[in-house]
Design a protein around this motif. Structure first.
Motif, mmCIF file in Angstrom:
data_model
loop_
_atom_site.group_PDB
_atom_site.id
_atom_site.type_symbol
_atom_site.label_atom_id
_atom_site.label_comp_id
_atom_site.label_asym_id
_atom_site.label_seq_id
_atom_site.Cartn_x
_atom_site.Cartn_y
_atom_site.Cartn_z
ATOM 1 N N GLY A 1 43.537 31.068 46.631
ATOM 2 C CA GLY A 1 42.300 31.506 45.982
ATOM 3 C C GLY A 1 41.494 32.446 46.862
ATOM 4 N N ASN A 2 41.442 32.129 48.163
ATOM 5 C CA ASN A 2 40.732 32.981 49.100
ATOM 6 C C ASN A 2 41.385 34.352 49.211
ATOM 7 O OD1 ASN A 2 40.666 33.927 52.209
ATOM 8 N ND2 ASN A 2 38.710 32.971 51.692
ATOM 9 N N LEU A 3 42.715 34.383 49.260
ATOM 10 C CA LEU A 3 43.422 35.655 49.360
ATOM 11 C C LEU A 3 43.248 36.484 48.092
ATOM 12 C CD1 LEU A 3 46.739 34.579 51.131
ATOM 13 C CD2 LEU A 3 44.807 35.808 52.121
ATOM 14 N N GLU A 4 43.252 35.841 46.931
ATOM 15 C CA GLU A 4 43.043 36.571 45.686
ATOM 16 C C GLU A 4 41.699 37.298 45.698
ATOM 17 O OE1 GLU A 4 43.511 34.304 42.159
ATOM 18 O OE2 GLU A 4 45.535 33.613 42.665
ATOM 19 N N ALA A 5 40.690 36.674 46.280
ATOM 20 C CA ALA A 5 39.370 37.308 46.358
ATOM 21 C C ALA A 5 39.349 38.423 47.401
ATOM 22 C CB ALA A 5 38.306 36.255 46.680
ATOM 23 N N ARG A 6 39.922 38.168 48.585
ATOM 24 C CA ARG A 6 39.900 39.160 49.672
ATOM 25 C C ARG A 6 40.725 40.393 49.336
ATOM 26 N NH1 ARG A 6 42.186 36.428 54.663
ATOM 27 N NH2 ARG A 6 41.757 38.454 55.609
ATOM 28 N N PHE A 7 41.796 40.227 48.550
ATOM 29 C CA PHE A 7 42.675 41.342 48.242
ATOM 30 C C PHE A 7 42.425 41.910 46.836
ATOM 31 C CE2 PHE A 7 44.654 39.482 51.851
ATOM 32 C CZ PHE A 7 45.330 40.495 52.491
ATOM 33 N N ALA A 8 41.274 41.620 46.279
ATOM 34 C CA ALA A 8 40.892 42.218 44.991
ATOM 35 C C ALA A 8 40.636 43.704 45.162
ATOM 36 C CB ALA A 8 39.649 41.522 44.442
ATOM 37 N N ILE A 9 40.897 44.488 44.122
ATOM 38 C CA ILE A 9 40.619 45.917 44.138
ATOM 39 C C ILE A 9 39.783 46.282 42.917
ATOM 40 C CG2 ILE A 9 42.635 46.567 45.503
ATOM 41 C CD1 ILE A 9 44.087 47.271 42.955
ATOM 42 N N SER A 10 38.940 47.298 43.084
ATOM 43 C CA SER A 10 38.049 47.706 42.002
ATOM 44 C C SER A 10 37.693 49.175 42.167
ATOM 45 C CB SER A 10 36.772 46.849 42.011
ATOM 46 O OG SER A 10 35.840 47.335 41.057
ATOM 47 N N ASN A 11 37.401 49.827 41.054
ATOM 48 C CA ASN A 11 36.939 51.220 41.093
ATOM 49 C C ASN A 11 35.498 51.363 40.588
ATOM 50 O OD1 ASN A 11 37.181 50.951 38.304
ATOM 51 N ND2 ASN A 11 39.000 52.222 38.154
ATOM 52 N N GLY A 12 34.808 50.241 40.461
ATOM 53 C CA GLY A 12 33.444 50.264 39.970
ATOM 54 C C GLY A 12 33.329 49.944 38.496
ATOM 55 N N PHE A 13 34.405 50.149 37.747
ATOM 56 C CA PHE A 13 34.442 49.772 36.327
ATOM 57 C C PHE A 13 35.450 48.674 36.083
ATOM 58 C CE2 PHE A 13 36.538 50.278 32.155
ATOM 59 C CZ PHE A 13 35.463 49.939 31.341
ATOM 60 N N LEU A 14 36.651 48.824 36.627
ATOM 61 C CA LEU A 14 37.741 47.894 36.396
ATOM 62 C C LEU A 14 38.117 47.223 37.712
ATOM 63 C CD1 LEU A 14 39.881 46.852 34.352
ATOM 64 C CD2 LEU A 14 41.287 48.834 34.978
ATOM 65 N N GLY A 15 38.198 45.897 37.709
ATOM 66 C CA GLY A 15 38.540 45.157 38.914
ATOM 67 C C GLY A 15 39.603 44.112 38.641
ATOM 68 N N ILE A 16 40.540 43.924 39.601
ATOM 69 C CA ILE A 16 41.578 42.906 39.451
ATOM 70 C C ILE A 16 41.696 42.120 40.753
ATOM 71 C CG2 ILE A 16 42.953 43.976 37.633
ATOM 72 C CD1 ILE A 16 44.658 45.298 39.704
ATOM 73 N N ARG A 17 41.832 40.819 40.628
ATOM 74 C CA ARG A 17 41.988 39.968 41.800
ATOM 75 C C ARG A 17 43.380 40.161 42.399
ATOM 76 N NH1 ARG A 17 38.578 35.661 42.730
ATOM 77 N NH2 ARG A 17 40.284 34.282 43.340
ATOM 78 N N GLY A 18 43.489 39.873 43.692
ATOM 79 C CA GLY A 18 44.743 40.097 44.411
ATOM 80 C C GLY A 18 45.730 38.969 44.238
ATOM 81 N N SER A 19 46.042 38.615 43.025
ATOM 82 C CA SER A 19 46.941 37.486 42.760
ATOM 83 C C SER A 19 48.385 37.961 42.634
ATOM 84 C CB SER A 19 46.523 36.792 41.465
ATOM 85 O OG SER A 19 46.559 37.718 40.394
ATOM 86 N N ARG A 20 49.309 37.030 42.778
ATOM 87 C CA ARG A 20 50.718 37.339 42.574
ATOM 88 C C ARG A 20 50.962 37.670 41.099
ATOM 89 N NH1 ARG A 20 54.261 34.182 46.374
ATOM 90 N NH2 ARG A 20 52.925 33.427 48.031
ATOM 91 N N ALA A 21 51.837 38.625 40.864
ATOM 92 C CA ALA A 21 52.180 38.985 39.489
ATOM 93 C C ALA A 21 53.616 38.624 39.136
ATOM 94 C CB ALA A 21 51.961 40.482 39.260
ATOM 95 N N THR A 22 54.508 38.641 40.135
ATOM 96 C CA THR A 22 55.935 38.460 39.851
ATOM 97 C C THR A 22 56.507 37.156 40.386
ATOM 98 O OG1 THR A 22 56.416 39.730 41.852
ATOM 99 C CG2 THR A 22 56.418 40.936 39.774
ATOM 100 N N THR A 23 55.858 36.522 41.370
ATOM 101 C CA THR A 23 56.393 35.278 41.949
ATOM 102 C C THR A 23 55.403 34.132 41.778
ATOM 103 O OG1 THR A 23 55.521 35.868 44.136
ATOM 104 C CG2 THR A 23 57.783 36.532 43.636
ATOM 105 N N ARG A 24 54.716 34.132 40.667
ATOM 106 C CA ARG A 24 53.688 33.120 40.423
ATOM 107 C C ARG A 24 54.293 31.773 40.075
ATOM 108 N NH1 ARG A 24 49.919 35.266 35.963
ATOM 109 N NH2 ARG A 24 49.949 37.037 37.383
ATOM 110 N N GLY A 25 55.457 31.789 39.435
ATOM 111 C CA GLY A 25 56.052 30.541 38.990
ATOM 112 C C GLY A 25 55.180 29.879 37.929
ATOM 113 N N ALA A 26 55.243 28.547 37.863
ATOM 114 C CA ALA A 26 54.468 27.808 36.868
ATOM 115 C C ALA A 26 53.245 27.146 37.488
ATOM 116 C CB ALA A 26 55.348 26.747 36.210
ATOM 117 N N ARG A 27 52.890 27.558 38.709
ATOM 118 C CA ARG A 27 51.817 26.867 39.427
ATOM 119 C C ARG A 27 50.438 27.172 38.856
ATOM 120 N NH1 ARG A 27 48.209 28.273 43.216
ATOM 121 N NH2 ARG A 27 47.481 26.674 44.668
ATOM 122 N N TRP A 28 50.207 28.407 38.433
ATOM 123 C CA TRP A 28 48.869 28.825 38.015
ATOM 124 C C TRP A 28 48.528 28.257 36.641
ATOM 125 C CZ3 TRP A 28 50.974 31.068 42.032
ATOM 126 C CH2 TRP A 28 50.159 31.660 42.990
#
Length: 279
Positions: A26-53
């Motif tokens: 959770g901490n890494l998702e926040a620290r690695f978030a990216i944004s351009n001032g309008f659109l923002g996405i948290r730094g979460s895994r997209a391909t190796t998430r498994g069924a944990r989330w």
């Protein structure tokens, strides 16, 4: 794509994290978030998430506020659907069941290029082995547009592989009004705002385009027979439009923006984003 997936070499410009620790995700998702001032996405895994989330990762749109409870409560920022979800499927099921199954995982936030990169060690099952790299950004030149790139190298195994791309959290904080193959339109519960997300995705195997199989609302897949040395490249873009006027459907504007991004191509989108970021 080789250059597009390679972070800046100067270590003073990058923030890196390696390994998997469930207490730090959770901490890494926040620290690695990216944004351009309008659109923002948290730094979460997209391909190796498994069924944990249990709760999908969040996408945030500036100004998409709503009142969560009764009148008089403070409005809050409402999350939009996660548009980065990817699963790799084999005949026996998903390649990754749990994020800890990946032999190594590195994530790099590139502050010089304004992008987030991931690199995964060997993803291995009894039937196939592969390595995977990803990149994502939200354009500073066209702030409604986001881009996801995935580079997959097959190291061993000849087996049927399916890459499935989908949206998650379609009703997480918004009311769905239209959910189609390449377009979703939602509205807030109380504030009268609406949101549209249009998407386009492409996959190449060894430089050849592979047609997708539509799977319904904002979901499709590609299937092919793997072989050692095979290179698979996946590209997905999204265009997000918010409307504050009641009764106004922003879906057409989102489709127009995704069409422009598709005609430009991901290389041009990256070039224009990096030029705007550098200035």
């Amino acid at each position: 794509m080789e250059r597009a997936l390679k972070p800046t070499l100067d270590a003073t410009w990058v923030l890196a994290a390696n390994g998997y620790d469930p207490l730090r995700e959770g901490n890494l998702e926040a620290r690695f978030a990216i944004s351009n001032g309008f659109l923002g996405i948290r730094g979460s895994r997209a391909t190796t998430r498994g069924a944990r989330w249990v709760v999908p990762p969040r996408t945030y749109v500036a100004g998409l506020f709503d009142t969560p409870g009764a009148e008089g409560t403070t409005p809050g920022l409402i999350p939009a659907a996660d548009w980065l979800r990817v699963r790799i499927l084999l005949p026996g099921g998903p390649l990754v069941h749990h994020p800890g199954d990946v032999s190594s995982h590195g994530m790099t936030l590139d502050l010089r290029r304004g992008a987030l990169f991931s690199e995964f060690g060997q993803l291995k099952s009894p039937d196939v082995g592969m390595r995977l790299r990803t990149a994502r950004l939200v354009s500073l030149n066209e702030r409604a547009v986001g881009l996801q790139l995935i580079h997959l190298e097959i190291e061993e195994g000849e087996v049927e592989v399916t890459l499935e791309a989908s949206f998650e959290g379609l009703d997480l904080g918004l009311v769905p009004e239209r959910l189609e193959q390449d377009l979703g339109v939602w509205r807030t519960f109380r504030s009268g705002k609406s949101l549209a997300m249009a998407t386009a995705a492409f996959l190449q195997v060894d430089g050849h385009d592979l047609p997708p199989t539509p799977l319904g609302q904002l979901k499709c897949s590609w299937s092919w027979k793997s072989r050692p040395g095979q290179i698979v490249c996946f590209e997905r873009s999204v265009a997000v439009v918010r409307s504050d006027a009641q009764g106004l459907d922003p879906g057409g504007r989102a489709l127009n923006k995704i069409d422009v991004a598709r005609q430009l191509g991901w290389r041009r989108v990256i070039e224009e984003h990096e030029a705007a970021w550098a200035s």
